[in-house]
Structures are given as structure tokens and as C-alpha cells.
Scaffold this motif. Structure first.
Motif, PDB file in Angstrom:
ATOM      1  N   SER A 179      40.217  48.863  48.986  1.00 41.30           N
ATOM      2  CA  SER A 179      41.397  48.779  48.132  1.00 41.30           C
ATOM      3  C   SER A 179      42.669  48.778  48.977  1.00 41.30           C
ATOM      4  O   SER A 179      43.610  48.027  48.700  1.00 41.30           O
ATOM      5  N   TRP A 180      42.675  49.599  50.002  1.00 46.23           N
ATOM      6  CA  TRP A 180      43.849  49.669  50.893  1.00 46.23           C
ATOM      7  C   TRP A 180      44.093  48.315  51.568  1.00 46.23           C
ATOM      8  O   TRP A 180      45.232  47.852  51.658  1.00 46.23           O
ATOM      9  N   ARG A 181      43.009  47.670  52.018  1.00 48.51           N
ATOM     10  CA  ARG A 181      43.154  46.373  52.694  1.00 48.51           C
ATOM     11  C   ARG A 181      43.592  45.281  51.717  1.00 48.51           C
ATOM     12  O   ARG A 181      44.435  44.441  52.050  1.00 48.51           O
ATOM     13  N   LEU A 182      43.009  45.272  50.519  1.00 49.44           N
ATOM     14  CA  LEU A 182      43.337  44.224  49.555  1.00 49.44           C
ATOM     15  C   LEU A 182      44.783  44.305  49.069  1.00 49.44           C
ATOM     16  O   LEU A 182      45.387  43.288  48.731  1.00 49.44           O
ATOM     17  N   THR A 183      45.325  45.515  49.012  1.00 51.89           N
ATOM     18  CA  THR A 183      46.703  45.674  48.533  1.00 51.89           C
ATOM     19  C   THR A 183      47.722  45.475  49.643  1.00 51.89           C
ATOM     20  O   THR A 183      48.928  45.442  49.359  1.00 51.89           O
ATOM     21  N   SER A 184      47.267  45.332  50.880  1.00 50.80           N
ATOM     22  CA  SER A 184      48.190  45.116  51.991  1.00 50.80           C
ATOM     23  C   SER A 184      48.927  43.790  51.806  1.00 50.80           C
ATOM     24  O   SER A 184      48.326  42.747  51.541  1.00 50.80           O
ATOM     25  N   GLY A 185      50.245  43.836  51.921  1.00 47.95           N
ATOM     26  CA  GLY A 185      51.062  42.639  51.754  1.00 47.95           C
ATOM     27  C   GLY A 185      51.441  42.336  50.320  1.00 47.95           C
ATOM     28  O   GLY A 185      52.209  41.401  50.060  1.00 47.95           O
ATOM     29  N   ASN A 186      50.904  43.105  49.372  1.00 46.82           N
ATOM     30  CA  ASN A 186      51.213  42.885  47.945  1.00 46.82           C
ATOM     31  C   ASN A 186      51.783  44.140  47.288  1.00 46.82           C
ATOM     32  O   ASN A 186      51.708  44.289  46.069  1.00 46.82           O
ATOM     33  N   TYR A 187      52.334  45.035  48.125  1.00 46.64           N
ATOM     34  CA  TYR A 187      52.747  46.342  47.616  1.00 46.64           C
ATOM     35  C   TYR A 187      53.764  46.229  46.493  1.00 46.64           C
ATOM     36  O   TYR A 187      53.589  46.819  45.423  1.00 46.64           O
ATOM     37  N   TRP A 188      54.837  45.480  46.709  1.00 45.04           N
ATOM     38  CA  TRP A 188      55.933  45.457  45.729  1.00 45.04           C
ATOM     39  C   TRP A 188      55.527  44.764  44.444  1.00 45.04           C
ATOM     40  O   TRP A 188      55.937  45.172  43.352  1.00 45.04           O
ATOM     41  N   ARG A 189      54.707  43.738  44.553  1.00 38.63           N
ATOM     42  CA  ARG A 189      54.231  43.079  43.330  1.00 38.63           C
ATOM     43  C   ARG A 189      53.318  44.005  42.530  1.00 38.63           C
ATOM     44  O   ARG A 189      53.386  44.048  41.299  1.00 38.63           O
ATOM     45  N   LEU A 190      52.474  44.743  43.243  1.00 37.44           N
ATOM     46  CA  LEU A 190      51.600  45.683  42.555  1.00 37.44           C
ATOM     47  C   LEU A 190      52.391  46.842  41.957  1.00 37.44           C
ATOM     48  O   LEU A 190      52.066  47.319  40.860  1.00 37.44           O
ATOM     49  N   LEU A 191      53.421  47.292  42.658  1.00 32.64           N
ATOM     50  CA  LEU A 191      54.273  48.349  42.105  1.00 32.64           C
ATOM     51  C   LEU A 191      54.950  47.878  40.828  1.00 32.64           C
ATOM     52  O   LEU A 191      55.000  48.618  39.824  1.00 32.64           O
ATOM     53  N   GLY A 192      55.464  46.658  40.842  1.00 33.12           N
ATOM     54  CA  GLY A 192      56.060  46.105  39.624  1.00 33.12           C
ATOM     55  C   GLY A 192      55.052  45.986  38.503  1.00 33.12           C
ATOM     56  O   GLY A 192      55.359  46.265  37.336  1.00 33.12           O
TER      57      GLY A 192
END
Length: 216
Positions: free
Chosen positions: A124-137
């Protein structure tokens, strides 16, 4: 009641894993999806427990530092927090939200990939790398949608409940109606959130990974 709530939470986790399985494909039956969710349940539960323990370890020093800095007496806290105590819990909640974004895909990973608890967290940590702000939104939108949906269910359920009873008392018909509307709203949101997380996982995993093979 606490044991009942725990049992419901555990069953809900199996249901979420099954819903994600249905959303990801390939096509399967509901019974097979539930069986898949039950098989992946131990690994998913292990990942959740590891996350809770890890966040608790991080939260303890943060609580101590904030309580000393804000002058909050932890031994005599009672009732709804206010003033410095409310600020402290607000900061802790914000910190938990910021950290939890990197673990948004724990449930989809647990359902889609045949790996253990620690590997689920790392994945999960690797898949969310580079997509932090979109996932936070995405998470913030889900929170807003949840609040709106629960408020609407509360208003509609409250109006109908008062048609049967002027005052909504515990174990009354009015309380049952209100709780039914709240439960239906929560269930609808859980289904929507699970499906959306499944699709986010599928997009994050990319076309290079054979999701169908991982689900076997």
C-alpha cells in the motif's frame, strides 16, 4: 454490546474484501466473493492490527508532548473535550489523517494479492507513492460525503421517527426507525467507498500487473 460491535466490525471487514473482489473482477458469484473475503480475512486483519499498533506507538509521545505544551491534564479529562483539549485532539486527528493516506489501499491490496500482513502494508505504501495529494483529496471528499449522507439520513429518519413517537427513546419504534436509516446510509456509503477504493487500486497497480492472476 462491545463484543457485538467487535463481531460486526470483523464481519464487515470480510464483506469489504468481498466487495472489492467483485469490483476488481474477473466475474464471479457473490458466494465465491464472500469465500474469497473469508480466506483473505486473517491477512487483512493482521495488517489492520499492525497499523493500529504502529499508530498507537506514534500517538503516545505526540499526546504527551501536546498535553505538556497545551497544559492539558490527561488524568482529569471527562466529557466532550473543549479548549486546549479539543485543540490537542484536533491536531492528533489531523496527524492521523496525514499518515493514513499512505495506507488507503490496504483493503484492496489485502483482497487482490495473496500476501501477508506486513507485505500488505508495504505494498500500500508503494502504490500510494507519488499520488499522495490526490488520495488525500479523495479521502477528504469521502469524509464530506459521509457527513452529508449521515446528516440527511438523520433528518429524514428523525422526521419519520417522530411520526410514531414525539420523543425518541431507547428501544422505541422511533429509535429503531432512526437507527435503520443511519445503518442504511452507512451501508450504502461503505459499498460505494469499497468499490471506489478497488478502482483506485486497479489504476495504481497499472496495466502491467495481472490482477486476475493475483486473485486466483
Amino acid at each position: 454490546m462491545q463484543l457485538l460491535r467487535l463481531a460486526v466490525a470483523l464481519i464487515s471487514l470480510i464483506g469489504q474484501l468481498a466487495l472489492i473482489r467483485l469490483a476488481l473482477g474477473p466475474s464471479t458469484t457473490v458466494g465465491a466473493a464472500i469465500g474469497h473475503g473469508a480466506r483473505r480475512f486473517p491477512s487483512a486483519l493482521g495488517a489492520v492490527v499492525l497499523l493500529i499498533v504502529g499508530l498507537a506507538i506514534l500517538a503516545v509521545p505526540l499526546i504527551i508532548i501536546l498535553s505538556l505544551g497545551l497544559g492539558v491534564d490527561l488524568e482529569h479529562l471527562s466529557g466532550p473535550p473543549s479548549g486546549p483539549a479539543a485543540l490537542m485532539f484536533g491536531i492528533i486527528g489531523l496527524a492521523a489523517l496525514i499518515i493514513s493516506v499512505r495506507f488507503t489501499l490496504v483493503s484492496p491490496v489485502a483482497s487482490a494479492e495473496n500476501i501477508g500482513p506486513l507485505a500488505i502494508i508495504k505494498r500500500s505504501w508503494r502504490l500510494t507513492s507519488g499520488n499522495y495529494w490526490r488520495l488525500l483529496g479523495f479521502i477528504l471528499l469521502l469524509i464530506v460525503a459521509t457527513l452529508i449522507l449521515m446528516m440527511a439520513a438523520g433528518v429524514v429518519g428523525g422526521l419519520l421517527a417522530r411520526m410514531f413517537s414525539p420523543s425518541i427513546e431507547p428501544m422505541s419504534i422511533g429509535a429503531l426507525i432512526l437507527a435503520s436509516f443511519a445503518g442504511a446510509a452507512q451501508g450504502a456509503f461503505s459499498i460505494l467507498a469499497s468499490v471506489m477504493l478497488a478502482r483506485v487500486y486497479a489504476q495504481a497497480a497499472g496495466q502491467s500487473e495481472n490482477i486476475e492472476e493475483a486473485l486466483r
